[in-house]
Design a protein around this motif. Sequence first.
Motif, PDB file in Angstrom:
ATOM      1  N   THR A 201     -19.346  -4.654  -8.000  1.00  0.00           N
ATOM      2  CA  THR A 201     -18.708  -5.952  -8.144  1.00  0.00           C
ATOM      3  C   THR A 201     -19.601  -7.022  -7.566  1.00  0.00           C
ATOM      4  N   GLY A 240     -12.659   1.594  -7.121  1.00  0.00           N
ATOM      5  CA  GLY A 240     -12.700   0.175  -7.439  1.00  0.00           C
ATOM      6  C   GLY A 240     -12.566  -0.742  -6.251  1.00  0.00           C
ATOM      7  N   GLY A 244     -10.149  -5.931  -5.960  1.00  0.00           N
ATOM      8  CA  GLY A 244     -11.278  -6.183  -6.841  1.00  0.00           C
ATOM      9  C   GLY A 244     -12.604  -6.334  -6.128  1.00  0.00           C
ATOM     10  N   ARG A 245     -12.659  -5.962  -4.856  1.00  0.00           N
ATOM     11  CA  ARG A 245     -13.878  -6.123  -4.054  1.00  0.00           C
ATOM     12  C   ARG A 245     -14.250  -4.802  -3.392  1.00  0.00           C
ATOM     13  N   THR A 498      -3.841  -4.032   0.524  1.00  0.00           N
ATOM     14  CA  THR A 498      -3.289  -4.157  -0.824  1.00  0.00           C
ATOM     15  C   THR A 498      -1.949  -4.874  -0.788  1.00  0.00           C
TER      16      THR A 498
END
Length: 592
Positions: A201, A240, A244-245, A498
């Motif tokens: 990413t 992942g 998203g990081r 999360t």
Amino acid sequence: MNALRNIGGSVRLPLFMASPPALKVFVSYAHEDESFKDKLIKHLAILKRQSLIDAWQDRQIRAGEDWQRQIDAELEAAEVILLLISSDFLASDFCWGIEMTRAIERHDAGTATVIPVILRSVEWDQAPFAKLQALPKGAQAVNTWDREDDAFADIAKSIRLAVEALIERRGSSSKQTTTEAPPSADRAVAGAPLAGSGPSTKLATIKVGILLSRTGTLAMTEAPMIEAALFAIQELNDRGGLLGRRIEPIVQDAESVEQSFETLAEKLIQEHAVSTIFGCCTSSSRKTVKPVVEEHDHLLVYPMQHEGLELSRNIIYLGSAPNQQFLWAAQYLYAMQKAKRVFLIGSDYVYPHAAAEMIRDRIEGLGGEIVGNAFVPLGSFNVSDAVREIADTKPDVIMSQVVGGSNLALYQALRGAGIGPPEIPTLATNMTVGEIRYVGPELLAGNYSAWSYFMEIGTEDNRAFLERFQAASGATATVSDPMEALYSGVLLWAQAVTEAGTDDVATIREAMLHQSIDAPEGRIEIDPETQYARRISRLARIESDGRFKVINRSEEPVIPEPYPSERSVEQWDAFLQDLYEGWGRRWENPTR
């Protein structure tokens, strides 16, 4: 630079005044391979002349300079890291344990590109860098080519492709683009992940600190804990990452020195801006870090068993509390093994001193007797006086909180004095599989240990965990309770991140208070009132093959009790304060 010759070497190819700026490249190599390194630098000269890279060598470190700090700084600044692989590289604790380990951490976090270069034939298929595209072509070792110049030319060409791709990405980033151009289909880019090795990413990473010791007397316990934390982070990144990081671990080696933990915790928060710190192994190190995380309103996840007697909104206490470990085990041995006369021995810092007071209160309250009490300086092998006192008092059981390298001297001396099971067993509440390997099962068989986790737990969750861990770390890799607690702590933290939807420290800390997980050991729950963990208690006997046989366990996770009921909170606080002041405002006894 004779010292460097013994531990490996480094070359960094730093910034050269050019436009666009040259890439910073760090070369990790064993000094036995210096001639190969020099040839590689010559073959990369054209990249230097084109201002893509430029060379700095550790031979330029001047006398009196801190070479370790300078090498660490160059490794952290590098955008490309070359690992020059040979049998000497793999055998070097410095190359493998420090430079390669940090290189892979930075690669997994997406902050550096790591390129393995195979210099000499050696078995490396199970190494952490095996997932990366290696050089030269076909990963054929340089020393097996008919002409070494052909091998180095191939390496230089591949490094050029990697450098040009990175410079192009750098330019794309400056134009606010976030998508990566795929590598050329006709040739794999050096250092790129092999198929299936995880996503990448371009977003900013989530940084976490890992604060433990790779060196010193506590390394046998703490270094494997680092490995467990990195394994958990790798599993998360392979899925992942979070939000998203990617997660970027920043590992700091405290070298088993109490004061270093405070300094490095400050560095992780102030310089690296980590969102959470995982680590500390001894209670003395935790207590030196506690004021730091409280001052910055930060978060420490502490994975080791401890004496309790402490509450902090800035610490999650994952390690077992007294009533979940040594007090629970002591009561069982008293009731079932008729262990009425007890000798206490521990390392000379806050946890064993507090544990001794708690065990004394509990055993005497049950009608038993403490027949002796001795403390050994951290790392000391001078145990003769303590063993002589044990021989004189003839206890039913020895209860030990000795940590680190001192255990070898202790059990050798006990065996030499004819002291051991079944007549006088030891309950060693700091004894992990690492210590068993170090001391030797022949000196330990028949003794006891108490933890929440043992590798021998036969659940499907544990079998699956061990299968994954050993696939990553080797078929003979072992896991201790502190390792499993830290692995589980990373996953609990990931759930909190999360849920929080952010890497903001305060928000994560609040979300941590109601997390739970089905860990390899079983259910772990964070108790929101104390921020301690509810964990299953287990007692095991050490077998002749060095394995543990679990002989008793609690039915459910045990609710933690930070302050044993035999004394008031005020009395326990006064006890700790007296220790602290008596030791010159430190948490381990400075007397040697």
